[in-house]
Motif scaffolding. Structure first.
Motif, PDB file in Angstrom:
ATOM      1  N   LYS A   1      64.219  36.922  18.188  1.00 31.11           N
ATOM      2  CA  LYS A   1      64.616  36.510  16.834  1.00 31.11           C
ATOM      3  C   LYS A   1      64.533  34.994  16.696  1.00 31.11           C
ATOM      4  CE  LYS A   1      68.685  35.583  15.762  1.00 31.11           C
ATOM      5  NZ  LYS A   1      69.526  34.374  15.599  1.00 31.11           N
ATOM      6  N   ASN A   2      65.023  34.252  17.713  1.00 33.24           N
ATOM      7  CA  ASN A   2      64.985  32.784  17.651  1.00 33.24           C
ATOM      8  C   ASN A   2      63.550  32.278  17.625  1.00 33.24           C
ATOM      9  OD1 ASN A   2      67.735  32.642  17.635  1.00 33.24           O
ATOM     10  ND2 ASN A   2      67.953  32.122  19.789  1.00 33.24           N
TER      11      ASN A   2
ATOM     12  N   GLN B   1      62.133  32.865  14.324  1.00 32.30           N
ATOM     13  CA  GLN B   1      62.734  31.922  13.362  1.00 32.30           C
ATOM     14  C   GLN B   1      62.100  30.545  13.507  1.00 32.30           C
ATOM     15  OE1 GLN B   1      65.003  32.751  10.954  1.00 32.30           O
ATOM     16  NE2 GLN B   1      64.487  30.729  10.213  1.00 32.30           N
TER      17      GLN B   1
ATOM     18  N   SER C   1      58.811  30.682  11.816  1.00 32.51           N
ATOM     19  CA  SER C   1      59.017  30.643  10.368  1.00 32.51           C
ATOM     20  C   SER C   1      59.339  29.225   9.902  1.00 32.51           C
ATOM     21  CB  SER C   1      60.157  31.611   9.993  1.00 32.51           C
ATOM     22  OG  SER C   1      60.420  31.541   8.608  1.00 32.51           O
ATOM     23  N   SER C   2      60.207  28.537  10.692  1.00 31.24           N
ATOM     24  CA  SER C   2      60.564  27.155  10.325  1.00 31.24           C
ATOM     25  C   SER C   2      59.358  26.241  10.413  1.00 31.24           C
ATOM     26  CB  SER C   2      61.684  26.666  11.244  1.00 31.24           C
ATOM     27  OG  SER C   2      62.827  27.472  11.107  1.00 31.24           O
TER      28      SER C   2
ATOM     29  N   GLN D   1      55.295  33.603   6.328  1.00 26.12           N
ATOM     30  CA  GLN D   1      56.695  33.304   6.651  1.00 26.12           C
ATOM     31  C   GLN D   1      57.596  34.502   6.341  1.00 26.12           C
ATOM     32  OE1 GLN D   1      58.055  29.772   4.749  1.00 26.12           O
ATOM     33  NE2 GLN D   1      60.061  29.788   5.730  1.00 26.12           N
TER      34      GLN D   1
ATOM     35  N   LYS E   1      59.790  36.686   8.943  1.00 27.47           N
ATOM     36  CA  LYS E   1      61.229  36.862   8.701  1.00 27.47           C
ATOM     37  C   LYS E   1      61.599  38.338   8.741  1.00 27.47           C
ATOM     38  CE  LYS E   1      65.365  35.427   7.541  1.00 27.47           C
ATOM     39  NZ  LYS E   1      66.165  34.601   8.426  1.00 27.47           N
TER      40      LYS E   1
ATOM     41  N   ALA F   1      61.885  39.206  12.295  1.00 29.05           N
ATOM     42  CA  ALA F   1      63.040  38.551  12.916  1.00 29.05           C
ATOM     43  C   ALA F   1      64.333  39.263  12.545  1.00 29.05           C
ATOM     44  CB  ALA F   1      63.095  37.081  12.480  1.00 29.05           C
ATOM     45  N   LEU F   2      64.421  39.764  11.305  1.00 27.94           N
ATOM     46  CA  LEU F   2      65.634  40.470  10.894  1.00 27.94           C
ATOM     47  C   LEU F   2      65.832  41.745  11.703  1.00 27.94           C
ATOM     48  CD1 LEU F   2      65.520  40.059   6.996  1.00 27.94           C
ATOM     49  CD2 LEU F   2      67.162  39.044   8.577  1.00 27.94           C
TER      50      LEU F   2
ATOM     51  N   GLU G   1      67.341  40.607  14.880  1.00 29.79           N
ATOM     52  CA  GLU G   1      68.701  40.136  14.607  1.00 29.79           C
ATOM     53  C   GLU G   1      69.646  41.324  14.435  1.00 29.79           C
ATOM     54  OE1 GLU G   1      71.078  37.219  11.461  1.00 29.79           O
ATOM     55  OE2 GLU G   1      68.972  37.682  11.167  1.00 29.79           O
TER      56      GLU G   1
ATOM     57  N   TYR H   1      66.552  38.142   1.027  1.00 29.05           N
ATOM     58  CA  TYR H   1      65.758  36.990   1.474  1.00 29.05           C
ATOM     59  C   TYR H   1      64.511  36.821   0.597  1.00 29.05           C
ATOM     60  CZ  TYR H   1      62.226  34.540   4.153  1.00 29.05           C
ATOM     61  OH  TYR H   1      61.244  33.695   4.540  1.00 29.05           O
TER      62      TYR H   1
END
Length: 822
Positions: A698-699, A702, A705-706, A728, A732, A735-736, A739, A762
């Motif tokens: 997930k990190n 992220q 995405s960042s 992106q 995400k 990643a969700l 998460e 989101y």
């Protein structure tokens, strides 16, 4: 220069004085007249004239020369004598004035004399000031200055030279370079002096040593050149004490040596390369290992670095150079002269004093052995899981399914150990024949268990002797067979067997059978862990077969004995009044006794641990009273040697010798409990590891995405910006998923309802400037999906919702409602 000059006329003849004053006024000068020596001295002190015209004989009695000398010395005023009788003695006096005029004075002579006197006085002042400035500069110089016209003595030395050498300036006048130089430097100093004095080329600046007056030898830096002293050739040398600099240089070298020692002593390979790929530093370990290249061609952990060589940078290193951020725990494989080694590397940006990244530092720790240990532990864990799984299958296996379970167990272990053939056989009670055989073999090989069934072991005396002696037979090649085993060797060669492993199995003191493996494709050796696994499996086979034999015998005996031994290889007992009145051999074996007779008559307190004794007494009392109690529970007991064991007890009430009694069965589950604890610990560790994996994934998503978001801020093309935004949102959505799994108790499935709410929220914030403009209603039934379904479903929902938000509400309509049904 005569214009505006202040001139004092000292003349007792006023007529002559006024005539001179009149001429001076025409020349533009300012003048005053005094008639006495006292008045001249006082006027010179108060008015400070530029020039003094002084009569040699004042009042024909006073000599004007001493007055002129007094005024000139005290006030620096130039003096021109006025003399009615000019003679040669006056002009040649060692303290002669700046000139002499004969009276009466002619105007042109007066003008020339004054101009010359003022010019000469000004030049003397300039020269004097220059000399004073030069002297001050030389005397206050930070370097010692020595001037010599020969090697034996100096003609000049400043104060700094005196401080450096320890000699006074007067002593230095009598001290030459020969006296200052140490014996080993005298010849070099004389050679330099002679070459420079002769005008030959020699080093202008060099380092040498001198002996101070106190005998201490100090290092100095000399800058020398050729000059002229009072019209004669001379050498001037500027000397500088460099003791402090030498100490600093020596300390720096010492610190560099210490730092090099420390870096070379660290059990890690350290290297530093600049932006051109040049190696700036390489630790001793790295050099000794002769690492020629880094590579990750073998399938290894996911964070294994891309291909690296000393002539270029890897993708991770380029990222470090671009971002200036440290990348840690990168797994790399180093190709060394000894073969492949695995390294865990921290890649650190090399930053200069200006804060710019100018290279990359690699700090690599050899984790080859650690990796091997981890792999061995993982294999050991899997091995123990295999043993536990097989053991669980054998605990309550039905008699008619024993052979099937044996074959299944052989298949499991054979595949785990990657052998060609795995077999188990049992002997007759007299060890004369093979009475039971089970095997598993790879595809492409032939079945051989029928060849063993009812074959005679007595035909192979060497093999029989080794097995009865409890010796493991292991040969990686038939050439290793001893000469007295020629029958066995010939039999194996006829079957094209290249390597063999055979482990004897015992039941008590008697040989029961053997378990083994053969290699028929290639020669091989077996690891101790594999031998241990086979022996443990073979013991389980012996136990289950012995149990089958016991149960088969019990079917033919009386019902009482069938009930007592309904579970073979477990301890059977009968208790009356808390006294053990009957037990079977397995119970004696479990409790560490040689035979059941040693246990008969013992009280429960001698066999059961205090923490379980009260429970057992309570259960016995209730059961003897006819109360219905659980027939299965666990207790802690003592072996004969005092060792604590964990046992599973099954009990029921019976009549024994006409009196109420309790019969029961006991199983030693100490090892099983330990195995269960290890399994639970392993499960907890795996759960933590799985959560950490989801958290890191997930990190990482992220971060990606960042990075896309940061990059998109520099994009002006709306089409490219839209592609970035879509990528992106897809990242995400994935990643969700991770998460949700990280925060969920169920690590296998995703609560898709919660996930959809977060994803839609989101996307609404991402694509709608005013998130309140569109009301999104979710009509979703509760459903849980595993990660393999959740990710593609999430991407589909992402595309549907994002397209709806982009195109259905593209004109900024508000008050609309979108309903999503799943």
């Amino acid at each position: 220069m005569i214009e505006n000059a202040k001139i004092l006329i000292v003349e007792d003849d006023l007529r002559s004085a006024r005539a001179i004053q009149s001429d001076l006024e025409r020349l533009g000068s300012k003048s005053a007249i005094v008639t006495s020596a006292e008045a001249a001295v006082a006027n010179a002190a108060s008015e400070k004239p530029d020039l003094l015209l002084l009569d040699v004989q004042l009042n024909r009695e006073i000599d004007g020369k001493p007055v002129a000398e007094t005024i000139h010395q005290q006030h620096g005023v130039p003096v021109i004598f006025l003399d009615a009788q000019l003679d040669q003695r006056t002009t040649r006096s060692p303290k002669a004035p700046f000139g002499t005029l004969r009276k009466p004075v002619r105007a042109d002579e007066l003008h020339s004399a004054i101009e010359f006197a003022l010019y000469r006085h000004e030049m003397r002042k300039t020269i004097l000031e220059s000399e004073q400035n030069f002297k001050a500069l030389v005397e206050n110089a930070n370097d010692g200055i020595l001037i010599a016209i020969s090697p034996e003595a100096h003609v000049y030395a400043n104060q700094k030279a005196s401080e450096i050498t320890g000699y006074s300036t007067d002593e230095l006048m009598a001290t030459g370079i020969v006296a200052l130089a140490p014996p080993r430097e005298i010849e070099n100093q004389l050679e330099r002096f002679q070459k420079r004095f002769a005008g030959q080329n020699t080093a202008e600046q060099y380092e040498t040593e001198i002996i101070r007056k106190d005998g201490k030898i100090i290092p100095i830096e000399v800058t020398g050149s050729r000059t002229v002293w009072h019209g004669k050739p001379a050498l001037i040398a500027m000397i500088r004490d460099i003791s402090s600099r030498k100490r600093l240089e020596n300390e720096l070298e010492r610190q560099k040596a210490v730092m090099s020692t420390i870096l070379n002593s660290i059990p890690a390979a350290i290297s530093c390369r600049d932006l051109s790929g040049n190696v700036l530093f390489m630790s001793k370990i790295l050099a000794e290992n002769e690492i020629a290249a880094w590579d990750d061609s073998s399938p290894e952990p996911a964070n294994a670095n891309a291909s690296v060589s000393l002539s270029g940078f890897s993708d991770v290193e380029r990222e470090v150079l671009q971002t200036g951020k440290v990348k840690r725990k990168i797994i790399e494989r180093g190709v060394t002269s000894e073969g492949n080694r695995w390294f865990e590397t921290d890649k650190i940006p090399y930053i200069d004093s200006s804060g710019n990244v100018c290279g990359v530092i690699n700090l690599s720790v050899d984790v080859t052995e650690r990796k091997r240990v981890i792999e061995a532990l993982q294999r050991r864990l899997i091995q123990e899981e295999v043993v536990v799984a097989i053991s669980n299958r054998f605990i309550n296996v039905a008699i008619d399914k024993v052979d099937h379970e044996l074959e299944s167990a052989l298949e499991t272990i054979g595949k785990f150990c990657s052998v060609d053939r795995l077999f188990f056989f049992a002997f007759s009670p007299d060890h004369d024949r093979f009475v039971h055989a089970t095997e598993w073999f790879k595809s492409g090989l032939q079945e051989r268990k029928k060849e063993l069934s009812n074959a005679f072991l007595s035909s192979y005396n060497w093999l029989k002797h080794k097995l009865e002696s409890d010796e493991t037979i292991q040969f990686a090649s038939l050439s290793e067979y001893p000469t007295d085993a020629h029958k066995e060797k010939a039999c194996l060669a006829a079957k094209n067997i290249k390597s063999i492993l055979l482990i004897p199995l015992f039941c008590g003191e008697s040989l029961f059978g053997a378990i083994g493996s053969t290699s028929e494709f290639d020669e091989r050796t077996w690891q101790q862990e594999e031998i241990r696994l086979l022996r443990l499996t073979g013991d389980m086979f012996v136990n289950v077969l012995m149990r089958r034999r016991t149960e088969e015998a019990l079917r033919e005996s009386e019902r009482k004995y069938r009930e007592l031994v309904s579970n073979s290889l477990v301890g059977i007992y009968i208790i009356q009044n808390q006294i053990l009145v009957y037990c079977n051999p397995p119970l004696a074996h479990i409790l560490g006794y040689n035979e059941p007779g040693e246990l008969i008559g013992k009280h429960l307190s001698a066999l059961i641990a205090p923490e379980s004794l009260d429970l057992v007494k309570k259960e016995l009392a209730l059961r003897e009273c006819g109360a219905k109690r659980s027939s299965n529970y666990e207790i802690n007991g003592f072996r004969k040697d005092g060792t604590l064991i964990v046992a599973q007890v099954v009990g029921s009430q019976i009549m024994y010798n006409g009196k109420p009694a309790i019969q029961g069965a006991m199983i030693d589950i100490t090892e099983r409990k330990r195995a269960e604890m290890q399994i639970q610990q392993s499960l907890r560790e795996k759960e933590v590891l799985l959560r950490e994996i989801h958290h890191r994934v997930k990190n990482n998503l992220q971060v990606i995405s960042s990075l896309l978001h940061l990059q998109s801020s520099h994009i002006g093309d709306q089409q490219v910006l839209r592609l970035f935004k879509e990528s992106q949102s897809r990242i995400k959505s994935m990643a969700l998923i991770h998460e949700s799994l990280y925060g969920s108790k169920d690590l296998a499935n995703v609560n898709f309802v919660d996930y959809l709410r977060k994803l839609v929220q989101y996307l609404q914030h991402s694509y709608m400037t005013d998130s309140a403009a569109v009301n999104i209603e979710l009509d979703v039934k509760h459903v849980s999906l595993d990660i393999n379904l959740a990710i593609p479903c999430g991407l589909i929902v992402n595309e549907l919702v994002s397209n709806s938000l982009k195109y259905a509400f593209a004109d900024g309509r508000s008050g609309a409602q979108m309903k999503t049904i799943w």
